[in-house]
Design a protein around this motif. Structure first.
Motif, PDB file in Angstrom:
ATOM      1  N   HIS A 237     -10.582  22.432  73.291  1.00 30.22           N
ATOM      2  CA  HIS A 237      -9.921  22.196  74.575  1.00 30.22           C
ATOM      3  C   HIS A 237      -8.580  22.916  74.615  1.00 30.22           C
ATOM      4  O   HIS A 237      -8.198  23.478  75.636  1.00 30.22           O
TER       5      HIS A 237
ATOM      6  N   TYR B 199     -10.796  18.782  70.084  1.00 29.47           N
ATOM      7  CA  TYR B 199      -9.478  18.894  70.721  1.00 29.47           C
ATOM      8  C   TYR B 199      -8.939  20.315  70.624  1.00 29.47           C
ATOM      9  O   TYR B 199      -8.260  20.803  71.516  1.00 29.47           O
TER      10      TYR B 199
ATOM     11  N   LYS C 216      -1.677  16.804  68.972  1.00 30.99           N
ATOM     12  CA  LYS C 216      -2.194  16.603  70.319  1.00 30.99           C
ATOM     13  C   LYS C 216      -1.058  16.316  71.295  1.00 30.99           C
ATOM     14  O   LYS C 216      -1.038  16.828  72.405  1.00 30.99           O
TER      15      LYS C 216
ATOM     16  N   ASP D  85      -0.009  18.350  74.562  1.00 32.12           N
ATOM     17  CA  ASP D  85       0.110  17.675  75.852  1.00 32.12           C
ATOM     18  C   ASP D  85       1.463  17.962  76.489  1.00 32.12           C
ATOM     19  O   ASP D  85       1.556  18.274  77.673  1.00 32.12           O
TER      20      ASP D  85
ATOM     21  N   LYS E 208      -8.293  16.004  78.592  1.00 34.96           N
ATOM     22  CA  LYS E 208      -9.364  15.951  77.592  1.00 34.96           C
ATOM     23  C   LYS E 208      -8.790  16.036  76.187  1.00 34.96           C
ATOM     24  O   LYS E 208      -9.260  15.360  75.277  1.00 34.96           O
ATOM     25  N   VAL E 209      -7.801  16.898  76.006  1.00 36.74           N
ATOM     26  CA  VAL E 209      -7.179  17.018  74.682  1.00 36.74           C
ATOM     27  C   VAL E 209      -6.633  15.663  74.258  1.00 36.74           C
ATOM     28  O   VAL E 209      -6.845  15.202  73.150  1.00 36.74           O
ATOM     29  N   GLN E 210      -5.950  15.002  75.183  1.00 39.33           N
ATOM     30  CA  GLN E 210      -5.309  13.735  74.856  1.00 39.33           C
ATOM     31  C   GLN E 210      -6.353  12.647  74.600  1.00 39.33           C
ATOM     32  O   GLN E 210      -6.155  11.775  73.767  1.00 39.33           O
TER      33      GLN E 210
ATOM     34  N   SER F 267      -9.387  12.994  73.366  1.00 35.50           N
ATOM     35  CA  SER F 267     -10.378  13.236  72.316  1.00 35.50           C
ATOM     36  C   SER F 267     -10.179  12.262  71.160  1.00 35.50           C
ATOM     37  O   SER F 267      -9.143  11.620  71.032  1.00 35.50           O
TER      38      SER F 267
END
Ligand code: ZN
Ligand code: ZN
Ligand code: ZN
Ligand code: ZN
Ligand code: ZN
Length: 540
Positions: A351, A348, A425, A429, A410-412, A414
């Motif tokens: 990203h 994360y 995260k 976001d 993608k971050v969210q 992971s």
């Protein structure tokens, strides 16, 4: 659940009923799932009433079986709350009077503090009283919600700021006023004011206040400790290396035929052992040594430690086991582990780093495009070349913003690591969304096509018509593609939001909401698929 036969369902019935009554207000998930898949009406597990939909079940449960109980509880809580608040406010006014009365006793002007009401009585003569409410016109305290009749007992006091009449309790505040009864925090005179004038004075809501940094003190205190730790770490690192070399040499030369005593001598050559006799208590746990709590030597620091505070650790294949104390473990091996964990960033974070890079590129492209639009539209007409250039820039920006959006997703998405990281995260976001919306709102529209010369003017001449037609067709295609793409981004955003809401609904067991949410996913997904198809068609 749907594969169960009706007889099985009946067998399971009573057990479920008991579960629902224990768990609370929403019907058990299995019942609802089976009802949903088979499409048959459900019977209330408590009273047997027939219900046709999931939302009906929840409504029925809430209102028919759990309402009364909860209402009673709610009333109890409300009653308790009101009582507590009343008691607290009584206590507060008593406390304020207690604070003020001892100061107010003094009459000598030199002793009296600026904050006493006694003093304000004399000094605030300087402040104008022209705006005061006529005393006879006021029967009740002007404070909203205070219904006290003003008399000798409750007090009859003018607020020096607004001039209205209040009871004693509601004028226990002071503010510095100028002679014209305005706020003047620097040169004003302390005056008695009402509560609303007190909280309206400038700076009352200023929550930032003054700040002072304690960091320099902290770092000066922390630095020696940190340095000592660093030195200790290096020392231990050196010793571990020495051990390694020693074992290697021994393996080559003596092939492990060393006697116990000789090995000990070798170990002591790296770090001299402390004398057993001089120590009476373990330096780690501070317990005195005894027959049970025997002395052991840490091979890394040479300290005498009790046997509960040492353990064997395997470092490499060369040193399969080494006796170390807890202190050395903390100073060396724990730090080593921590550094290693810190070195490899979780996905994360990677990203998030990409997001940061994209953000820079996004902003620079946006400014680039906006500046170009401003420059071009400052003229009355626009050449076709300029127009196409603008369009190209805009497309580039949109493509990048799409990639940015996908990276944010993608971050969210992971892997879940911990609550704290989940919060980080979410913050990432939020920030990504903020940037995304900001970019979208800042993006200037393309200039109107009517302004573009060349498309209309040159199209009339026969010689350039064919080339112009092909180029305008191409730009039309670009425009459509761009439109589809921005549409797709909107729908993807929507999809993401709905998916999040579904997760929340699942957690809170709101099954009626869940059904509608899942249903609303279908058209969004269909639209995205359709847009994807269109995009592919456009590209080919
Ligand atoms: Zn019922
Ligand atoms: Zn006032
Ligand atoms: Zn009052
Ligand atoms: Zn110990
Ligand atoms: Zn040690």
């Amino acid at each position: 659940m749907s594969h169960r036969s009706p007889s099985e369902r009946r067998v399971l019935g009573p057990r479920r009923a008991s579960r629902v009554s224990i768990q609370g207000s929403s019907a058990s998930k299995e019942t609802l799932d089976s009802a949903e898949s088979s499409g048959r009406p459900v019977d209330c597990l408590l009273c047997g009433q027939q219900l046709t939909s999931v939302s009906q079940v929840n409504f029925h449960m809430e209102h028919a079986h759990f309402q009364n109980d909860r209402d009673q509880k709610f009333e109890d809580i409300q009653e308790w709350m009101i009582k507590t608040v009343q008691n607290a406010s009584k206590l507060q006014s008593r406390a304020v009077q207690k604070i003020i009365s001892p100061i107010a006793k003094y009459t000598d002007e030199d002793i009296v503090d600026n904050f006493s009401l006694q003093r304000t009585k004399r000094t605030d003569q300087l402040v104008t009283r022209e705006h005061w409410q006529p005393e006879n016109s006021a029967v009740k305290c002007s404070y909203p919600g205070c219904s006290k009749t003003l008399n000798f007992l409750s007090g009859r006091i003018h607020c020096r700021k607004c001039g209205l009449v209040f009871c004693h309790e509601h004028t226990l505040y002071q503010a510095k006023l100028s002679p014209s009864a305005g706020y003047d925090s620097k040169h004003g005179i302390w005056c008695r004011v009402c509560y609303s004038c007190f909280i309206q004075r400038p700076g009352y809501d200023d929550t930032n206040g003054t700040t002072r940094s304690r960091f320099s003190t902290y770092s000066s205190l922390r630095k020696p400790i940190k340095e000592k730790q660093e030195i200790n770490f290096l020392l231990l690192e050196k010793r571990v290396k020495k051990f390694e070399n020693l074992k290697l040499q021994r393996n080559v030369s003596l092939v492990g035929n060393l006697l116990f005593n000789e090995e000990r001598k070798l170990e002591q050559s790296i770090v001299p052992w402390k004398d057993d006799k001089g120590t009476h208590a373990c330096p780690v746990c501070k317990n005195p040594f005894s027959l049970q709590r025997r002395r052991r030597h840490c091979r890394l620091c040479g300290e005498v430690v009790c046997r509960y505070c040492v353990f064997e650790i395997s470092i490499t294949t060369v040193i399969p086991s080494l006796l170390i104390c807890k202190n050395c473990n903390h100073c060396y091996f724990e730090k080593l582990k921590f550094d290693m964990e810190r070195a490899e960033a979780p996905p994360y974070l990677l990203h998030a780093q990409h997001l940061w890079t994209y953000r820079e590129a996004l902003l620079s492209r946006l400014h680039n495009y906006n500046a170009a639009v401003k420059r071009v539209t400052s003229f009355d007409t626009i050449t076709a070349g300029d127009f196409n250039e603008l369009k190209r820039k805009r497309n580039k920006f949109l493509q990048l913003s799409m990639r940015f959006h996908q990276t944010a997703l993608k971050v969210q998405d992971s892997l879940f690591l911990s609550e704290t990281i989940e919060r980080v995260k979410n913050a990432i976001d939020q920030h990504a969304k903020y940037i995304f919306y900001e970019c979208t709102t800042m993006l200037l529209p393309l200039p109107r096509r009517e302004l573009v010369i060349g498309i209309h003017h040159r199209a009339s001449s026969m010689s350039t018509m064919t080339s112009q037609a092909s180029s305008s067709m191409k730009s039309d295609a670009d425009e459509i593609q761009e439109k589809i793409m921005s549409e797709k981004i909107v729908f993807q955003e929507q999809l993401f939001l709905v998916q999040k809401m579904i997760e929340e609904a699942k957690q809170k067991r709101k099954f009626d909401e869940l059904k509608t949410l899942i249903a609303s996913l279908v058209p969004i997904k269909e639209t995205i698929a359709r847009l994807d198809e269109q995009l592919q068609l456009q590209e080919s």
